[in-house]
Design a protein around this motif. Sequence first.
Motif, PDB file in Angstrom:
ATOM      1  N   GLY A 274       2.681   7.973   0.096  1.00 56.15           N
ATOM      2  CA  GLY A 274       3.556   7.855  -1.259  1.00 56.15           C
ATOM      3  C   GLY A 274       4.298   6.761  -2.397  1.00 56.15           C
ATOM      4  O   GLY A 274       4.809   6.493  -2.158  1.00 56.15           O
TER       5      GLY A 274
ATOM      6  N   ALA B 223      -6.932   2.828  -5.127  1.00 57.08           N
ATOM      7  CA  ALA B 223      -5.412   4.061  -4.933  1.00 57.08           C
ATOM      8  C   ALA B 223      -4.612   3.271  -4.089  1.00 57.08           C
ATOM      9  O   ALA B 223      -3.359   4.683  -3.939  1.00 57.08           O
ATOM     10  CB  ALA B 223      -6.549   5.346  -3.610  1.00 57.08           C
ATOM     11  N   TYR B 224      -4.202   2.179  -3.671  1.00 55.87           N
ATOM     12  CA  TYR B 224      -3.602   1.832  -3.076  1.00 55.87           C
ATOM     13  C   TYR B 224      -3.533   1.758  -1.654  1.00 55.87           C
ATOM     14  O   TYR B 224      -2.386   2.623  -1.216  1.00 55.87           O
ATOM     15  CB  TYR B 224      -2.404   1.381  -3.894  1.00 55.87           C
ATOM     16  CG  TYR B 224      -2.850  -0.034  -4.547  1.00 55.87           C
ATOM     17  CD1 TYR B 224      -2.611  -1.315  -4.603  1.00 55.87           C
ATOM     18  CD2 TYR B 224      -3.035   0.332  -5.587  1.00 55.87           C
ATOM     19  CE1 TYR B 224      -3.079  -2.002  -5.651  1.00 55.87           C
ATOM     20  CE2 TYR B 224      -3.366  -0.814  -7.488  1.00 55.87           C
ATOM     21  CZ  TYR B 224      -3.640  -1.518  -6.565  1.00 55.87           C
ATOM     22  OH  TYR B 224      -3.805  -2.944  -6.967  1.00 55.87           O
ATOM     23  N   THR B 225      -4.680   2.496  -0.754  1.00 56.12           N
ATOM     24  CA  THR B 225      -3.724   3.214   0.295  1.00 56.12           C
ATOM     25  C   THR B 225      -4.631   2.331   1.731  1.00 56.12           C
ATOM     26  O   THR B 225      -5.902   1.957   1.329  1.00 56.12           O
ATOM     27  CB  THR B 225      -4.598   4.284   0.258  1.00 56.12           C
ATOM     28  OG1 THR B 225      -6.135   3.980  -0.165  1.00 56.12           O
ATOM     29  CG2 THR B 225      -3.986   5.493  -0.184  1.00 56.12           C
TER      30      THR B 225
ATOM     31  N   TYR C 236       1.009  -1.512  -0.291  1.00 54.59           N
ATOM     32  CA  TYR C 236       0.071  -0.280  -0.156  1.00 54.59           C
ATOM     33  C   TYR C 236       0.919   0.713   0.305  1.00 54.59           C
ATOM     34  O   TYR C 236       1.856   0.659  -0.146  1.00 54.59           O
ATOM     35  CB  TYR C 236      -0.908  -0.198   1.286  1.00 54.59           C
ATOM     36  CG  TYR C 236      -0.233   0.004   2.688  1.00 54.59           C
ATOM     37  CD1 TYR C 236       0.067   0.820   2.839  1.00 54.59           C
ATOM     38  CD2 TYR C 236      -0.051  -1.059   2.931  1.00 54.59           C
ATOM     39  CE1 TYR C 236       0.749   1.243   4.425  1.00 54.59           C
ATOM     40  CE2 TYR C 236       1.080  -1.281   4.130  1.00 54.59           C
ATOM     41  CZ  TYR C 236       0.966   0.394   4.470  1.00 54.59           C
ATOM     42  OH  TYR C 236       1.936   0.378   6.799  1.00 54.59           O
ATOM     43  N   LYS C 237       0.086   2.283   0.080  1.00 51.74           N
ATOM     44  CA  LYS C 237       0.869   3.713  -0.495  1.00 51.74           C
ATOM     45  C   LYS C 237       0.751   3.867   0.781  1.00 51.74           C
ATOM     46  O   LYS C 237      -0.442   4.489   1.357  1.00 51.74           O
ATOM     47  CB  LYS C 237       0.424   4.317  -1.253  1.00 51.74           C
ATOM     48  CG  LYS C 237       1.195   4.347  -2.438  1.00 51.74           C
ATOM     49  CD  LYS C 237       0.260   4.989  -3.664  1.00 51.74           C
ATOM     50  CE  LYS C 237       0.565   4.894  -5.494  1.00 51.74           C
ATOM     51  NZ  LYS C 237       0.288   5.697  -6.398  1.00 51.74           N
ATOM     52  N   ASP C 238       1.701   4.767   1.385  1.00 49.31           N
ATOM     53  CA  ASP C 238       1.969   5.456   2.942  1.00 49.31           C
ATOM     54  C   ASP C 238       1.143   6.623   3.154  1.00 49.31           C
ATOM     55  O   ASP C 238       0.919   7.319   1.675  1.00 49.31           O
ATOM     56  CB  ASP C 238       2.658   5.425   3.733  1.00 49.31           C
ATOM     57  CG  ASP C 238       4.205   5.950   3.739  1.00 49.31           C
ATOM     58  OD1 ASP C 238       4.317   6.999   2.406  1.00 49.31           O
ATOM     59  OD2 ASP C 238       5.387   5.501   3.830  1.00 49.31           O
ATOM     60  N   SER C 239       1.000   7.109   4.040  1.00 51.03           N
ATOM     61  CA  SER C 239       0.472   8.714   3.447  1.00 51.03           C
ATOM     62  C   SER C 239       1.281   9.780   3.177  1.00 51.03           C
ATOM     63  O   SER C 239       0.421  10.970   2.877  1.00 51.03           O
ATOM     64  CB  SER C 239       0.753   9.416   5.328  1.00 51.03           C
ATOM     65  OG  SER C 239       1.830   9.784   5.586  1.00 51.03           O
TER      66      SER C 239
ATOM     67  N   TRP D 152       5.841   2.735  -1.393  1.00 52.89           N
ATOM     68  CA  TRP D 152       5.163   1.923  -0.418  1.00 52.89           C
ATOM     69  C   TRP D 152       5.457   0.990   0.897  1.00 52.89           C
ATOM     70  O   TRP D 152       6.730   0.887   0.286  1.00 52.89           O
ATOM     71  CB  TRP D 152       5.271   1.130  -2.046  1.00 52.89           C
ATOM     72  CG  TRP D 152       5.058   0.914  -3.423  1.00 52.89           C
ATOM     73  CD1 TRP D 152       5.035   1.946  -4.301  1.00 52.89           C
ATOM     74  CD2 TRP D 152       3.473   0.612  -3.908  1.00 52.89           C
ATOM     75  NE1 TRP D 152       4.515   2.022  -5.553  1.00 52.89           N
ATOM     76  CE2 TRP D 152       3.113   1.735  -4.719  1.00 52.89           C
ATOM     77  CE3 TRP D 152       2.127  -0.196  -3.122  1.00 52.89           C
ATOM     78  CZ2 TRP D 152       1.671   1.203  -6.049  1.00 52.89           C
ATOM     79  CZ3 TRP D 152       1.136  -0.643  -4.099  1.00 52.89           C
ATOM     80  CH2 TRP D 152       1.088   0.198  -4.666  1.00 52.89           C
TER      81      TRP D 152
END
Length: 186
Positions: free
Chosen positions: A29, A163-165, A24-27, A31
């Motif tokens: 961006g 979004a991968y969040t 996921y992308k952290d806050s 990975w």
Amino acid sequence: MSWKITPNIAAELIAHEGIVREAYKDSVGVWTWSVGVTSASGHKVWPRYVDNPQTLKRCFEVFEWLVRNKYLPPVKRAFAGHILSEAQLGAALSFHYNTGGIERASWVKKWKEGDVAGARQAIMNWSRPPEIIPRRRKEQALFFNGVWSNDGFGTEYGVRKPAYTPDWSSARRVQIKETLDELFGP
């Protein structure tokens, strides 16, 4: 003390961090995967874990490797010449995993000088943002009183796509003790 990462120490850190089994992308961006693992650790996260969830065991194997190789050495240097209990090592590793500041933390210096009351107070100097205060209090209780806060469970999150969040609404408590005991011994 053998400087060994025990199941209890791993559970403490995981309980403070959270688990995401796929990338996921952290806050900002970056990975990220597992228990806060990024490619900067030396373990390639992107694209390896994008849409590729892993078992808890695999997540924790890489997490343990990261803690042992990247976070434990600075903790050992910071406390050189002093013996730490399992609880103290767990608290110091949790603090360093979160802040990266173990080698410059005044609380460590105060503790090594025998100023336990001053050290207990100074660990709370690392309380920004305010959302971190509960974690810092738990680390304080663990280091100075031997009070563990983990209960053998961690919080797992899914990934919101495209979004991968992290999908914070998907939070669920998962049992981690058995997997950690399997990896590190009971």
